[in-house]
Write a protein that holds these residues in place. Structure first.
Motif, PDB file in Angstrom:
ATOM      1  N   ASP A  92       0.821  -1.202   0.000  1.00 16.16           N
ATOM      2  CA  ASP A  92       0.000   0.000   0.000  1.00 16.16           C
ATOM      3  C   ASP A  92       0.863   1.263   0.000  1.00 16.16           C
ATOM      4  O   ASP A  92       2.069   1.224   0.318  1.00 16.16           O
ATOM      5  CB  ASP A  92      -0.894  -0.029   1.240  1.00 16.16           C
ATOM      6  CG  ASP A  92      -1.904   1.089   1.284  1.00 16.16           C
ATOM      7  OD1 ASP A  92      -2.620   1.281   0.281  1.00 16.16           O
ATOM      8  OD2 ASP A  92      -1.970   1.795   2.315  1.00 16.16           O
ATOM      9  N   ALA A  93       0.257   2.385  -0.326  1.00 20.13           N
ATOM     10  CA  ALA A  93       0.974   3.665  -0.334  1.00 20.13           C
ATOM     11  C   ALA A  93       1.575   3.975   1.022  1.00 20.13           C
ATOM     12  O   ALA A  93       2.630   4.607   1.122  1.00 20.13           O
ATOM     13  CB  ALA A  93       0.020   4.787  -0.752  1.00 20.13           C
ATOM     14  N   VAL A 137       1.674  -3.381  -6.368  1.00 22.06           N
ATOM     15  CA  VAL A 137       2.368  -2.242  -5.769  1.00 22.06           C
ATOM     16  C   VAL A 137       1.603  -0.958  -6.096  1.00 22.06           C
ATOM     17  O   VAL A 137       1.246  -0.701  -7.256  1.00 22.06           O
ATOM     18  CB  VAL A 137       3.817  -2.146  -6.294  1.00 22.06           C
ATOM     19  CG1 VAL A 137       4.511  -0.913  -5.718  1.00 22.06           C
ATOM     20  CG2 VAL A 137       4.598  -3.408  -5.934  1.00 22.06           C
ATOM     21  N   HIS A 138       1.356  -0.141  -5.071  1.00 20.15           N
ATOM     22  CA  HIS A 138       0.667   1.132  -5.256  1.00 20.15           C
ATOM     23  C   HIS A 138       1.487   2.039  -6.172  1.00 20.15           C
ATOM     24  O   HIS A 138       2.715   2.103  -6.085  1.00 20.15           O
ATOM     25  CB  HIS A 138       0.454   1.801  -3.893  1.00 20.15           C
ATOM     26  CG  HIS A 138      -0.490   2.949  -3.926  1.00 20.15           C
ATOM     27  ND1 HIS A 138      -0.124   4.200  -4.389  1.00 20.15           N
ATOM     28  CD2 HIS A 138      -1.802   3.052  -3.564  1.00 20.15           C
ATOM     29  CE1 HIS A 138      -1.149   5.026  -4.296  1.00 20.15           C
ATOM     30  NE2 HIS A 138      -2.185   4.354  -3.804  1.00 20.15           N
ATOM     31  N   ALA A 139       0.794   2.755  -7.048  1.00 21.55           N
ATOM     32  CA  ALA A 139       1.468   3.575  -8.058  1.00 21.55           C
ATOM     33  C   ALA A 139       2.387   4.627  -7.451  1.00 21.55           C
ATOM     34  O   ALA A 139       3.398   5.008  -8.069  1.00 21.55           O
ATOM     35  CB  ALA A 139       0.424   4.236  -8.953  1.00 21.55           C
ATOM     36  N   SER A 140       2.074   5.099  -6.253  1.00 22.38           N
ATOM     37  CA  SER A 140       2.919   6.126  -5.631  1.00 22.38           C
ATOM     38  C   SER A 140       4.299   5.603  -5.264  1.00 22.38           C
ATOM     39  O   SER A 140       5.214   6.385  -4.980  1.00 22.38           O
ATOM     40  CB  SER A 140       2.235   6.686  -4.376  1.00 22.38           C
ATOM     41  OG  SER A 140       2.138   5.682  -3.380  1.00 22.38           O
ATOM     42  N   LEU A 141       4.463   4.262  -5.274  1.00 23.49           N
ATOM     43  CA  LEU A 141       5.737   3.636  -4.907  1.00 23.49           C
ATOM     44  C   LEU A 141       6.513   3.179  -6.137  1.00 23.49           C
ATOM     45  O   LEU A 141       7.502   2.461  -6.010  1.00 23.49           O
ATOM     46  CB  LEU A 141       5.482   2.445  -3.976  1.00 23.49           C
ATOM     47  CG  LEU A 141       4.672   2.737  -2.714  1.00 23.49           C
ATOM     48  CD1 LEU A 141       4.461   1.444  -1.923  1.00 23.49           C
ATOM     49  CD2 LEU A 141       5.368   3.788  -1.852  1.00 23.49           C
ATOM     50  N   ARG A 142       6.081   3.616  -7.302  1.00 24.95           N
ATOM     51  CA  ARG A 142       6.697   3.140  -8.546  1.00 24.95           C
ATOM     52  C   ARG A 142       8.180   3.490  -8.605  1.00 24.95           C
ATOM     53  O   ARG A 142       8.996   2.691  -9.042  1.00 24.95           O
ATOM     54  CB  ARG A 142       5.956   3.736  -9.746  1.00 24.95           C
ATOM     55  CG  ARG A 142       6.510   3.254 -11.081  1.00 24.95           C
ATOM     56  CD  ARG A 142       5.815   3.922 -12.253  1.00 24.95           C
ATOM     57  NE  ARG A 142       4.363   3.763 -12.200  1.00 24.95           N
ATOM     58  CZ  ARG A 142       3.533   4.149 -13.169  1.00 24.95           C
ATOM     59  NH1 ARG A 142       4.027   4.710 -14.266  1.00 24.95           N
ATOM     60  NH2 ARG A 142       2.238   3.991 -13.050  1.00 24.95           N
ATOM     61  N   GLU A 143       8.543   4.679  -8.172  1.00 26.22           N
ATOM     62  CA  GLU A 143       9.938   5.110  -8.294  1.00 26.22           C
ATOM     63  C   GLU A 143      10.772   4.771  -7.063  1.00 26.22           C
ATOM     64  O   GLU A 143      11.994   4.652  -7.157  1.00 26.22           O
ATOM     65  CB  GLU A 143      10.000   6.628  -8.543  1.00 26.22           C
ATOM     66  CG  GLU A 143       9.198   7.094  -9.743  1.00 26.22           C
ATOM     67  CD  GLU A 143       9.639   6.413 -11.031  1.00 26.22           C
ATOM     68  OE1 GLU A 143      10.844   6.120 -11.165  1.00 26.22           O
ATOM     69  OE2 GLU A 143       8.767   6.166 -11.896  1.00 26.22           O
ATOM     70  N   THR A 144      10.124   4.604  -5.913  1.00 24.75           N
ATOM     71  CA  THR A 144      10.873   4.399  -4.668  1.00 24.75           C
ATOM     72  C   THR A 144      11.022   2.919  -4.303  1.00 24.75           C
ATOM     73  O   THR A 144      12.124   2.434  -4.053  1.00 24.75           O
ATOM     74  CB  THR A 144      10.191   5.124  -3.505  1.00 24.75           C
ATOM     75  OG1 THR A 144       8.808   4.698  -3.436  1.00 24.75           O
ATOM     76  CG2 THR A 144      10.258   6.629  -3.696  1.00 24.75           C
ATOM     77  N   LEU A 161      -5.971   1.465  -3.497  1.00 24.16           N
ATOM     78  CA  LEU A 161      -6.454   0.295  -2.778  1.00 24.16           C
ATOM     79  C   LEU A 161      -7.661  -0.322  -3.465  1.00 24.16           C
ATOM     80  O   LEU A 161      -7.793  -1.551  -3.532  1.00 24.16           O
ATOM     81  CB  LEU A 161      -6.797   0.674  -1.334  1.00 24.16           C
ATOM     82  CG  LEU A 161      -7.436  -0.408  -0.456  1.00 24.16           C
ATOM     83  CD1 LEU A 161      -6.544  -1.641  -0.356  1.00 24.16           C
ATOM     84  CD2 LEU A 161      -7.753   0.150   0.934  1.00 24.16           C
ATOM     85  N   ASP A 162      -8.549   0.507  -4.002  1.00 32.64           N
ATOM     86  CA  ASP A 162      -9.724  -0.011  -4.699  1.00 32.64           C
ATOM     87  C   ASP A 162      -9.308  -0.924  -5.850  1.00 32.64           C
ATOM     88  O   ASP A 162      -9.886  -1.997  -6.045  1.00 32.64           O
ATOM     89  CB  ASP A 162     -10.585   1.131  -5.238  1.00 32.64           C
ATOM     90  CG  ASP A 162     -11.321   1.887  -4.140  1.00 32.64           C
ATOM     91  OD1 ASP A 162     -11.681   1.240  -3.141  1.00 32.64           O
ATOM     92  OD2 ASP A 162     -11.519   3.101  -4.283  1.00 32.64           O
ATOM     93  N   ALA A 163      -8.323  -0.491  -6.616  1.00 32.30           N
ATOM     94  CA  ALA A 163      -7.872  -1.300  -7.747  1.00 32.30           C
ATOM     95  C   ALA A 163      -7.213  -2.589  -7.278  1.00 32.30           C
ATOM     96  O   ALA A 163      -7.371  -3.644  -7.901  1.00 32.30           O
ATOM     97  CB  ALA A 163      -6.898  -0.496  -8.603  1.00 32.30           C
ATOM     98  N   ALA A 164      -6.484  -2.518  -6.176  1.00 34.99           N
ATOM     99  CA  ALA A 164      -5.873  -3.732  -5.628  1.00 34.99           C
ATOM    100  C   ALA A 164      -6.949  -4.729  -5.212  1.00 34.99           C
ATOM    101  O   ALA A 164      -6.857  -5.932  -5.495  1.00 34.99           O
ATOM    102  CB  ALA A 164      -4.983  -3.380  -4.439  1.00 34.99           C
ATOM    103  N   LEU A 165      -7.980  -4.219  -4.542  1.00 33.01           N
ATOM    104  CA  LEU A 165      -9.075  -5.099  -4.113  1.00 33.01           C
ATOM    105  C   LEU A 165      -9.787  -5.695  -5.324  1.00 33.01           C
ATOM    106  O   LEU A 165     -10.138  -6.889  -5.320  1.00 33.01           O
ATOM    107  CB  LEU A 165     -10.059  -4.317  -3.248  1.00 33.01           C
ATOM    108  CG  LEU A 165      -9.554  -3.932  -1.850  1.00 33.01           C
ATOM    109  CD1 LEU A 165     -10.507  -2.932  -1.198  1.00 33.01           C
ATOM    110  CD2 LEU A 165      -9.388  -5.170  -0.975  1.00 33.01           C
ATOM    111  N   GLU A 166     -10.005  -4.910  -6.354  1.00 36.38           N
ATOM    112  CA  GLU A 166     -10.664  -5.424  -7.552  1.00 36.38           C
ATOM    113  C   GLU A 166      -9.827  -6.506  -8.220  1.00 36.38           C
ATOM    114  O   GLU A 166     -10.356  -7.525  -8.676  1.00 36.38           O
ATOM    115  CB  GLU A 166     -10.944  -4.290  -8.537  1.00 36.38           C
ATOM    116  CG  GLU A 166     -12.125  -3.419  -8.155  1.00 36.38           C
ATOM    117  CD  GLU A 166     -13.410  -4.226  -7.998  1.00 36.38           C
ATOM    118  OE1 GLU A 166     -13.699  -5.066  -8.876  1.00 36.38           O
ATOM    119  OE2 GLU A 166     -14.109  -4.038  -6.983  1.00 36.38           O
ATOM    120  N   HIS A 167      -8.530  -6.285  -8.288  1.00 33.55           N
ATOM    121  CA  HIS A 167      -7.652  -7.296  -8.890  1.00 33.55           C
ATOM    122  C   HIS A 167      -7.723  -8.597  -8.083  1.00 33.55           C
ATOM    123  O   HIS A 167      -7.842  -9.693  -8.654  1.00 33.55           O
ATOM    124  CB  HIS A 167      -6.208  -6.790  -8.932  1.00 33.55           C
ATOM    125  CG  HIS A 167      -5.266  -7.729  -9.612  1.00 33.55           C
ATOM    126  ND1 HIS A 167      -4.813  -7.539 -10.905  1.00 33.55           N
ATOM    127  CD2 HIS A 167      -4.704  -8.901  -9.196  1.00 33.55           C
ATOM    128  CE1 HIS A 167      -4.017  -8.546 -11.238  1.00 33.55           C
ATOM    129  NE2 HIS A 167      -3.927  -9.371 -10.207  1.00 33.55           N
TER     130      HIS A 167
END
Length: 439
Positions: free
Chosen positions: A253-254, A284-291, A349-355
């Motif tokens: 999560d972010a 992986v949450h999109a906000s963590l793409r670079e880190t 999180l919504d997209a993670a739950l949907e996946h």
């Protein structure tokens, strides 16, 4: 891209003809098991615990014999092109056998569920009623190349007062014969019926005869690949507790602690990739793409994991020079049972739950987050037998849960769900005591 591992003996048995010999063999085995189960039902906890310790001691004494038999199975499997992940499941070293024997001693130390009062009361008319746990009777186990299941199933059945009929995969034929022969001998030496532990030989027709032995067998528990499990569920006329494949996810999560997330993701995939509680997909949450994403992809790749990435994760891997292959639609539903993992970037999180809703097998799902609200949503909305917060999926296990051992992990919703141990191998009966009351 290497192909996902295919479980041994997972081909459907439904097309196999059932001969009169198959039916007769199963009937004889089940009848002897029924007689043995009635004897087991009378045993005290002390008697059962002593028998379990005797089985463990007998396995320790037979280490050389069992390991030699296992080596025959491994050699035969490798000659036949068995996947190395399945070879790992099949392998029974002296150290692993000692651990299996130790699990029997752990079972002996657990409380006996038989006779436990689930609920009870005294009615207004003076009748005393209570619901108590009692053995199932005769349990059939149909499973694949996991010799430890042979011992765990026998031990859990014995402690819960059940007789068990074991049908392991053909890949472990020599190992299972050595294990069952050793345990049957130990029972006889204790003055107990050897037929409390039976081994079903024969081909798929014999398996189908077991699945349709309604009235002789009380319960079937399948354990293995999706093909085997679905065949048992579909074809059995005996009641089945459905265990399931482990298409397990880790969602970072972010608000995750990134050091925790890295350790959890790597452990969930690499600690023992050939088992059902290993993670198969990383979200992986999109906000963590670079880190975070470059770190975890590099760590997984360095551990030998083949990464099946969506476009976003693939772009990060490409920039970092991390080996990867594009994920296909099938990858999101694959239980690899090997050092392979699907990776996707999700916007929230919504997209993670949907996946997860779209691809889960209902086994184990994990979230890594320091956000309590996100964790609460995840545990509430994810429909799985076990849901982890800031912990590896590898903990979904009867031993890790403190059960001593497990007979399987149920992904169904009736009677038993999650790791199944002693209570799940019992049913209940109502005992009503009166003093001449009539209705």
């Amino acid at each position: 891209m290497s192909a996902p591992a295919t479980p041994v003996s997972a081909a459907p048995v439904s097309t196999a003809p059932v001969s009169t010999d198959d039916v007769a063999r199963v009937a004889a085995l089940a009848t002897r098991a029924r007689v043995a189960s009635r004897r087991l039902a009378l045993l005290s906890r002390a008697d059962k615990d002593a028998a379990l310790r005797a089985l463990a001691d007998a396995l320790d004494a037979a280490t050389d014999e069992v390991v030699a038999a296992n080596a025959e199975d491994i050699e035969r499997g490798r000659r036949g092109g068995m996947d190395e992940g399945l070879v790992d499941r099949l392998t029974l070293t002296a150290e692993r056998l000692a651990a299996v024997a130790g699990a029997l001693r752990d079972i002996a130390a657990l409380p006996d569920p038989v006779g436990e009062v689930v609920r009870g009361s005294t009615l207004a008319n003076g009748l005393q009623i209570r619901q108590v746990r009692v053995p199932m009777g005769v349990v059939g186990m149909v499973y694949e190349a996991r010799p430890n299941v042979t011992v765990d199933a026998a031990g859990l059945a014995l402690k819960s007062g059940n007789a068990v009929i074991l049908r392991g995969g053909s890949a472990a034929e020599s190992t299972n014969r050595a294990l069952v022969g050793t345990m049957r001998g130990a029972l006889e030496a204790q003055g107990l019926p050897a037929d409390a532990i039976g081994l079903l030989d024969g081909g798929r027709g014999a398996v189908r005869a077991l699945l349709t032995a309604r009235g002789l067998v009380d319960l079937i528990i399948p354990r293995g690949g999706a093909g085997l499990i679905q065949t048992v569920v579909t074809e059995s006329t005996v009641p089945v507790i459905e265990t399931g494949v482990g298409n397990c996810h880790v969602y970072v999560d972010a608000a995750a602690d990134l050091d925790k997330a890295l350790a959890i993701a790597v452990n969930a995939k690499t600690h023992r990739p050939s088992v059902c509680n290993a993670a198969e997909t990383l979200l992986v949450h999109a906000s963590l793409r670079e880190t975070f994403l470059p770190r975890v992809l590099a760590a997984l790749s360095e551990a030998g994991v083949v990464l099946h990435t969506d476009a976003a994760a693939g772009g990060v891997a490409q920039s970092a020079g991390t080996p990867h292959v594009p994920a296909t639609a099938e990858d999101w539903d694959t239980e690899y049972l090997a050092l392979e993992m699907a990776v996707a970037v999700v916007p929230d999180l919504d997209a993670a739950l949907e996946h997860i809703h779209a691809h889960t097998s209902g086994h184990t799902e994990a979230i890594v987050t320091e956000d309590r609200a996100a964790a609460r949503r995840f545990t509430t909305e994810v429909d799985a037998a076990a849901v982890m917060v800031n912990a590896s999926t590898r903990f979904t296990d009867g031993g890790e849960f403190g059960f001593g051992a497990e007979i399987g992990i149920s992904t169904q919703k009736l009677h038993a769900r999650g790791p199944m141990a002693l209570p799940e191998l019992t049913t209940t009966k109502w005992i009503v005591e009166g003093d001449g009351q009539i209705r």
